[in-house]
Design a protein around this motif. Structure first.
Motif, PDB file in Angstrom:
ATOM      1  N   MET A 120     -88.070   4.378  29.512  1.00 25.58           N
ATOM      2  CA  MET A 120     -88.074   3.483  30.656  1.00 25.58           C
ATOM      3  C   MET A 120     -87.958   4.261  31.965  1.00 25.58           C
ATOM      4  N   GLN A 121     -87.320   5.423  31.926  1.00 23.93           N
ATOM      5  CA  GLN A 121     -87.162   6.213  33.149  1.00 23.93           C
ATOM      6  C   GLN A 121     -88.514   6.626  33.723  1.00 23.93           C
ATOM      7  N   SER A 122     -89.472   6.990  32.859  1.00 26.71           N
ATOM      8  CA  SER A 122     -90.785   7.382  33.365  1.00 26.71           C
ATOM      9  C   SER A 122     -91.504   6.197  34.008  1.00 26.71           C
ATOM     10  N   ILE A 123     -91.254   4.981  33.508  1.00 28.55           N
ATOM     11  CA  ILE A 123     -91.847   3.779  34.100  1.00 28.55           C
ATOM     12  C   ILE A 123     -91.278   3.570  35.501  1.00 28.55           C
ATOM     13  N   ILE A 124     -89.971   3.740  35.647  1.00 28.25           N
ATOM     14  CA  ILE A 124     -89.319   3.593  36.960  1.00 28.25           C
ATOM     15  C   ILE A 124     -89.870   4.628  37.932  1.00 28.25           C
ATOM     16  N   GLU A 125     -90.036   5.858  37.473  1.00 25.56           N
ATOM     17  CA  GLU A 125     -90.582   6.914  38.331  1.00 25.56           C
ATOM     18  C   GLU A 125     -91.996   6.574  38.784  1.00 25.56           C
ATOM     19  N   LYS A 126     -92.815   6.065  37.885  1.00 28.06           N
ATOM     20  CA  LYS A 126     -94.175   5.657  38.254  1.00 28.06           C
ATOM     21  C   LYS A 126     -94.138   4.481  39.218  1.00 28.06           C
ATOM     22  N   ALA A 127     -93.255   3.522  38.979  1.00 24.43           N
ATOM     23  CA  ALA A 127     -93.165   2.325  39.820  1.00 24.43           C
ATOM     24  C   ALA A 127     -92.710   2.650  41.240  1.00 24.43           C
ATOM     25  N   ARG A 128     -91.961   3.733  41.414  1.00 25.87           N
ATOM     26  CA  ARG A 128     -91.510   4.143  42.758  1.00 25.87           C
ATOM     27  C   ARG A 128     -92.671   4.456  43.682  1.00 25.87           C
ATOM     28  N   GLN A 129     -93.791   4.884  43.125  1.00 30.37           N
ATOM     29  CA  GLN A 129     -94.942   5.318  43.925  1.00 30.37           C
ATOM     30  C   GLN A 129     -95.916   4.193  44.263  1.00 30.37           C
ATOM     31  N   ILE A 130     -95.723   3.022  43.690  1.00 33.90           N
ATOM     32  CA  ILE A 130     -96.730   1.969  43.784  1.00 33.90           C
ATOM     33  C   ILE A 130     -96.822   1.361  45.185  1.00 33.90           C
ATOM     34  N   LYS A 131     -98.066   1.294  45.681  1.00 36.13           N
ATOM     35  CA  LYS A 131     -98.373   0.664  46.967  1.00 36.13           C
ATOM     36  C   LYS A 131     -99.298  -0.533  46.793  1.00 36.13           C
ATOM     37  N   LEU A 132     -99.878  -0.670  45.590  1.00 44.19           N
ATOM     38  CA  LEU A 132    -100.831  -1.737  45.303  1.00 44.19           C
ATOM     39  C   LEU A 132    -100.655  -2.201  43.870  1.00 44.19           C
ATOM     40  N   LEU A 133    -100.565  -3.512  43.678  1.00 48.54           N
ATOM     41  CA  LEU A 133    -100.562  -4.104  42.336  1.00 48.54           C
ATOM     42  C   LEU A 133    -101.862  -4.864  42.163  1.00 48.54           C
ATOM     43  N   ALA A 134    -102.730  -4.363  41.286  1.00 48.04           N
ATOM     44  CA  ALA A 134    -103.992  -5.024  40.964  1.00 48.04           C
ATOM     45  C   ALA A 134    -103.812  -5.796  39.657  1.00 48.04           C
ATOM     46  N   MET A 135    -104.305  -7.031  39.652  1.00 44.04           N
ATOM     47  CA  MET A 135    -104.075  -7.928  38.515  1.00 44.04           C
ATOM     48  C   MET A 135    -105.361  -8.562  38.025  1.00 44.04           C
ATOM     49  N   ASP A 136    -105.483  -8.664  36.719  1.00 42.32           N
ATOM     50  CA  ASP A 136    -106.480  -9.520  36.107  1.00 42.32           C
ATOM     51  C   ASP A 136    -105.976 -10.953  36.290  1.00 42.32           C
TER      52      ASP A 136
END
Length: 173
Positions: free
Chosen positions: A1-17
């Motif tokens: 889960m820590q790697s998910i949190i690290e990736k989520a820290r960088q997010i500027k855009l959420l693209a969704m189907d």
């Protein structure tokens, strides 16, 4: 889960189907040819909280729908790519238009047409009821099903990772 949190820290855009992510994947057709879809209020508020925190929402969908245009307008989502069977090509166009790196983009989908975008995004996500093959290749799978709060769960994960969740909630006190 820590790697998910690290990736989520960088997010500027959420693209969704849409179908299977913002809805439960069911399509309803009336006798007069009208189409109906159900969207979750939980997801809508999650998108609003994300947008208010400076993270842009976007939609990439293989279908085209005036219902979706209406829902996107209600949620102030101005990045809408409809009728796009190749989700990765649309995601690449969106990335280039906004000048983002893939590491700054999260993509959520539920089925095989979403797979290439899920794999290439900085944070690739599927919903609880996403196809099992897609889930094997996603970085993370939500606990909530598509159309039942999965997008809200994703929005809150991103906000929490970026230290913005409590501030988002506190506006309601």
């Amino acid at each position: 889960m820590q790697s998910i949190i690290e990736k989520a820290r960088q997010i500027k855009l959420l693209a969704m189907d849409v179908d299977g992510v913002l809805t439960n994947g069911s399509l309803y057709f009336g006798n007069s040819g009208e189409e109906m879809k159900a969207f979750s209020i939980l997801d809508g508020l999650g998108i609003k909280l994300l947008r208010d925190a400076g993270i842009r929402p976007a939609i990439i969908t293989g279908r085209s729908s005036t219902l979706l245009e209406r829902r996107a307008a209600e949620l102030k989502i101005d990045l809408i790519y409809q009728g796009r069977e190749d989700k990765l090509v649309a995601l690449e166009e969106l990335r280039a238009d906004l000048g983002l790196e893939m590491a700054e983009i999260a993509y959520v989908g539920d089925d095989l047409p979403d797979l290439s975008a899920i794999i290439k995004a900085g944070l690739g996500i599927t919903v609880a009821n996403g196809h099992s093959f897609v889930a094997r290749h996603a970085d993370w799978q939500t606990d909530a099903a598509g159309g039942s709060g999965a997008v809200r769960e994703i929005c809150e994960l991103i906000l929490k990772a970026q230290g913005k969740l409590n501030q988002a909630w506190e506006q309601f006190l």
